[in-house]
Write a protein that holds these residues in place. Structure first.
Motif, mmCIF file in Angstrom:
data_model
loop_
_atom_site.group_PDB
_atom_site.id
_atom_site.type_symbol
_atom_site.label_atom_id
_atom_site.label_comp_id
_atom_site.label_asym_id
_atom_site.label_seq_id
_atom_site.Cartn_x
_atom_site.Cartn_y
_atom_site.Cartn_z
ATOM 1 N N GLY A 226 3.849 21.076 8.796
ATOM 2 C CA GLY A 226 4.371 20.229 7.738
ATOM 3 C C GLY A 226 4.689 21.056 6.518
ATOM 4 O O GLY A 226 4.677 22.294 6.563
ATOM 5 N N CYS A 227 4.960 20.395 5.414
ATOM 6 C CA CYS A 227 5.381 21.046 4.171
ATOM 7 C C CYS A 227 4.243 20.985 3.154
ATOM 8 O O CYS A 227 3.867 19.903 2.686
ATOM 9 N N ARG A 228 3.700 22.147 2.804
ATOM 10 C CA ARG A 228 2.564 22.193 1.891
ATOM 11 C C ARG A 228 2.924 21.711 0.494
ATOM 12 O O ARG A 228 2.060 21.250 -0.249
ATOM 13 N N GLU A 229 4.187 21.786 0.147
ATOM 14 C CA GLU A 229 4.622 21.307 -1.161
ATOM 15 C C GLU A 229 4.507 19.784 -1.256
ATOM 16 O O GLU A 229 4.302 19.232 -2.342
ATOM 17 N N VAL A 230 4.613 19.100 -0.124
ATOM 18 C CA VAL A 230 4.488 17.641 -0.091
ATOM 19 C C VAL A 230 3.028 17.233 -0.072
ATOM 20 O O VAL A 230 2.623 16.276 -0.749
ATOM 21 N N GLY A 261 -0.757 13.758 4.742
ATOM 22 C CA GLY A 261 -1.085 13.012 3.531
ATOM 23 C C GLY A 261 -0.522 11.604 3.608
ATOM 24 O O GLY A 261 -0.148 11.107 4.676
ATOM 25 N N GLY A 262 -0.458 10.945 2.449
ATOM 26 C CA GLY A 262 0.108 9.605 2.404
ATOM 27 C C GLY A 262 -0.792 8.523 2.951
ATOM 28 O O GLY A 262 -0.365 7.377 3.092
ATOM 29 N N ALA A 263 -2.061 8.847 3.258
ATOM 30 C CA ALA A 263 -2.978 7.837 3.774
ATOM 31 C C ALA A 263 -3.392 6.886 2.659
ATOM 32 O O ALA A 263 -3.602 7.303 1.522
ATOM 33 N N PRO A 264 -3.519 5.584 2.972
ATOM 34 C CA PRO A 264 -3.826 4.604 1.921
ATOM 35 C C PRO A 264 -5.259 4.622 1.422
ATOM 36 O O PRO A 264 -5.573 3.936 0.456
ATOM 37 N N GLY A 265 -6.150 5.363 2.048
ATOM 38 C CA GLY A 265 -7.530 5.416 1.587
ATOM 39 C C GLY A 265 -8.369 6.319 2.470
ATOM 40 O O GLY A 265 -7.895 6.849 3.473
ATOM 41 N N PRO A 266 -9.662 6.529 2.103
ATOM 42 C CA PRO A 266 -10.547 7.396 2.898
ATOM 43 C C PRO A 266 -10.649 6.920 4.340
ATOM 44 O O PRO A 266 -10.794 5.731 4.619
ATOM 45 N N GLY A 267 -10.532 7.864 5.259
ATOM 46 C CA GLY A 267 -10.643 7.541 6.666
ATOM 47 C C GLY A 267 -9.427 6.863 7.264
ATOM 48 O O GLY A 267 -9.414 6.548 8.453
ATOM 49 N N LYS A 268 -8.391 6.651 6.455
ATOM 50 C CA LYS A 268 -7.189 5.975 6.940
ATOM 51 C C LYS A 268 -6.182 6.986 7.477
ATOM 52 O O LYS A 268 -6.228 8.169 7.159
ATOM 53 N N ALA A 269 -5.246 6.472 8.273
ATOM 54 C CA ALA A 269 -4.243 7.325 8.906
ATOM 55 C C ALA A 269 -3.046 7.541 7.994
ATOM 56 O O ALA A 269 -2.774 6.744 7.087
ATOM 57 N N SER A 270 -2.331 8.629 8.244
ATOM 58 C CA SER A 270 -1.042 8.825 7.591
ATOM 59 C C SER A 270 -0.041 7.814 8.144
ATOM 60 O O SER A 270 -0.309 7.117 9.124
ATOM 61 N N THR A 271 1.120 7.747 7.523
ATOM 62 C CA THR A 271 2.103 6.723 7.873
ATOM 63 C C THR A 271 3.446 7.336 8.271
ATOM 64 O O THR A 271 3.709 8.518 8.021
ATOM 65 N N GLY A 272 4.299 6.508 8.843
ATOM 66 C CA GLY A 272 5.653 6.947 9.163
ATOM 67 C C GLY A 272 6.431 7.358 7.931
ATOM 68 O O GLY A 272 7.271 8.259 7.991
ATOM 69 N N ASP A 273 6.138 6.732 6.800
ATOM 70 C CA ASP A 273 6.807 7.118 5.549
ATOM 71 C C ASP A 273 6.464 8.557 5.177
ATOM 72 O O ASP A 273 7.316 9.294 4.661
ATOM 73 N N ALA A 274 5.210 8.971 5.440
ATOM 74 C CA ALA A 274 4.812 10.350 5.151
ATOM 75 C C ALA A 274 5.582 11.326 6.028
ATOM 76 O O ALA A 274 5.985 12.407 5.577
ATOM 77 N N VAL A 275 5.803 10.957 7.285
ATOM 78 C CA VAL A 275 6.593 11.802 8.184
ATOM 79 C C VAL A 275 7.982 12.031 7.596
ATOM 80 O O VAL A 275 8.476 13.168 7.529
ATOM 81 N N ILE A 276 8.616 10.968 7.143
ATOM 82 C CA ILE A 276 9.971 11.074 6.598
ATOM 83 C C ILE A 276 9.991 11.906 5.322
ATOM 84 O O ILE A 276 10.931 12.686 5.096
ATOM 85 N N ARG A 277 8.945 11.801 4.495
ATOM 86 C CA ARG A 277 8.895 12.633 3.284
ATOM 87 C C ARG A 277 8.885 14.119 3.638
ATOM 88 O O ARG A 277 9.561 14.930 3.000
ATOM 89 N N HIS A 278 8.135 14.478 4.667
ATOM 90 C CA HIS A 278 8.084 15.879 5.087
ATOM 91 C C HIS A 278 9.410 16.308 5.706
ATOM 92 O O HIS A 278 9.886 17.418 5.442
ATOM 93 N N VAL A 279 10.002 15.447 6.527
ATOM 94 C CA VAL A 279 11.298 15.785 7.130
ATOM 95 C C VAL A 279 12.337 16.015 6.040
ATOM 96 O O VAL A 279 13.088 17.007 6.061
ATOM 97 N N GLU A 280 12.384 15.137 5.065
ATOM 98 C CA GLU A 280 13.402 15.252 4.026
ATOM 99 C C GLU A 280 13.157 16.448 3.121
ATOM 100 O O GLU A 280 14.115 17.114 2.691
#
Length: 378
Positions: A226-230, A261-280
């Motif tokens: 992934g992108c460390r800057e994100v 990243g992009g998880a909504p809270g502790p122990g929660k999963a990342s989201t598809g939106d986070a994937v797109i942020r890294h892709v972009e």
């Protein structure tokens, strides 16, 4: 199987396929969801790191694929994926190679082995999932570089130089020393270049990534990162590393892991939106010809059964004892809203909804890896 991979893909693509007959959709405007699905159906799609089976069984699987796993492969619409066959020793690695070549022989209408670049297009034509044999470590080489020749003859086409810790070739991303390639590592890269084996730097430390890019005369790969800057995470790469990789013709595969990243809270999963942020972000840094997907997931969806959760905890504890565990591994190791066999199709739809052209979408879901594999393996 009651439905072939091609029949399933045709059904899913539906009416949108007709609009893609000339291949120029998206040139004049936004790509619709139907058009994105049809684009997925007709494109060569490549997951640069994935398990053809399921994460709900021990890895690597020691027996034949189950009916459920075969059904997920049939539904996936994937053209090819990089499957990990490496083990800590030579014998275990050979056994894993035999496992997947055996599965391809057992299910020839479902699976094929990619041994040369032309086999990817052949897999698309035959409607099979092409398995690209790859390593995620080099421990099995010990100090014998002639084993690279042996593994190339056995069909291995991608080798990641290190896992998370140090080996004889270099340092992984969790190694505090963060040294670059060893002399042995430089010799290994040179031999891999000569043999047409892709140099993968995904789990490598910062300096090993930088020196690996510099040392390789063929385009270097980062198949799943992934992108460390994100999101600051040791498993991801700095912009300067991504730029250097792209400048040498390589491709980055964005993973679908909690390290985004992009998880909504502790122990929660990342989201598809986070994937797109890294892709972009990667598209911005590397350019549209150097970004793809390397999910680091199984084709079959994860079922969070009590048995799976117990196995995942034991898996995490074992990794922690061996010094392999990265930050955020206590989060779910998948993206819930992409937890299905057609996750690359869903990514195509999301990119289209964000206004990306059909050409860019097609490159991200497989076109870029398809191109770079030709450059490396030829």
């Amino acid at each position: 199987m009651q439905m072939s991979r091609r029949e399933f893909g045709t059904t899913v693509a539906g009416v949108g396929a007709a609009s893609l007959a000339t291949g120029d959709v998206g040139v004049q405007g936004r790509v619709t969801a139907d058009e994105a699905r049809a684009l997925y159906a007709r494109s060569i799609t490549i997951d640069a790191l994935a398990n053809p089976g399921s994460m709900n069984v021990p890895w690597p699987p020691r027996g034949p694929l189950t009916a459920g796993q075969r059904d997920s492969i049939a539904k996936s619409g994937l053209t090819a994926l990089n499957v990990t066959v490496s083990a800590d020793d030579f014998e275990g690695t050979v056994e894993n190679i035999a496992l997947w070549t055996g599965e391809a022989a057992r299910y020839p209408r479902l699976l094929s082995i990619v041994r040369r670049h032309e086999d990817i297009a052949a897999a698309k034509q035959a409607d099979t999932l092409g398995l690209i044999l790859g390593f995620q470590n080099t421990e099995m080489l010990e100090r014998d570089l002639s084993r690279l020749d042996t593994f190339r003859q056995l069909g291995v086409l991608i080798i990641q130089l290190t896992y998370n810790t140090r080996n004889l070739i270099g340092d992984g991303c969790l190694e505090p020393g963060d040294a670059g390639l060893s002399q042995f590592g430089r010799e290994a890269v040179a031999r891999m270049n000569a043999l047409g084996i892709a140099v993968d730097l995904s789990h490598c430390g910062t300096q090993t990534t930088a020196t690996g890019i510099a040392a390789s005369t063929k385009p270097p790969l980062i198949t799943h990162s992934g992108c460390r800057e994100v999101y600051r995470h040791p498993r991801s790469k700095e912009d300067r590393e991504l730029k250097a990789m792209a400048d040498k013709g390589g491709v980055l595969g964005i993973y679908l892991m909690p390290f985004l990243g992009g998880a909504p809270g502790p122990g929660k999963a990342s989201t598809g939106d986070a994937v797109i942020r890294h892709v972009e972000h990667a598209l911005k840094v590397c350019g549209e010809d150097h970004v793809g997907i390397g999910s680091d997931m199984s084709v079959s969806p994860i079922d969070e059964s009590p048995e799976y959760l117990r196995a995942e905890r034991a898996f995490a504890e074992g990794r922690a004892k061996r010094g392999y565990q990265a930050p955020d591994e206590d989060r779910p190791l998948y993206i819930p809203d992409l937890n299905h066999p057609r996750r690359l199709e869903a990514i195509a739809e999301r990119l289209a909804a964000r206004g990306h052209s059909a050409a860019v979408v097609e490159k991200v879901i497989g076109g870029n890896f398809h191109r770079v594999f030709k450059d490396i393996w030829s």
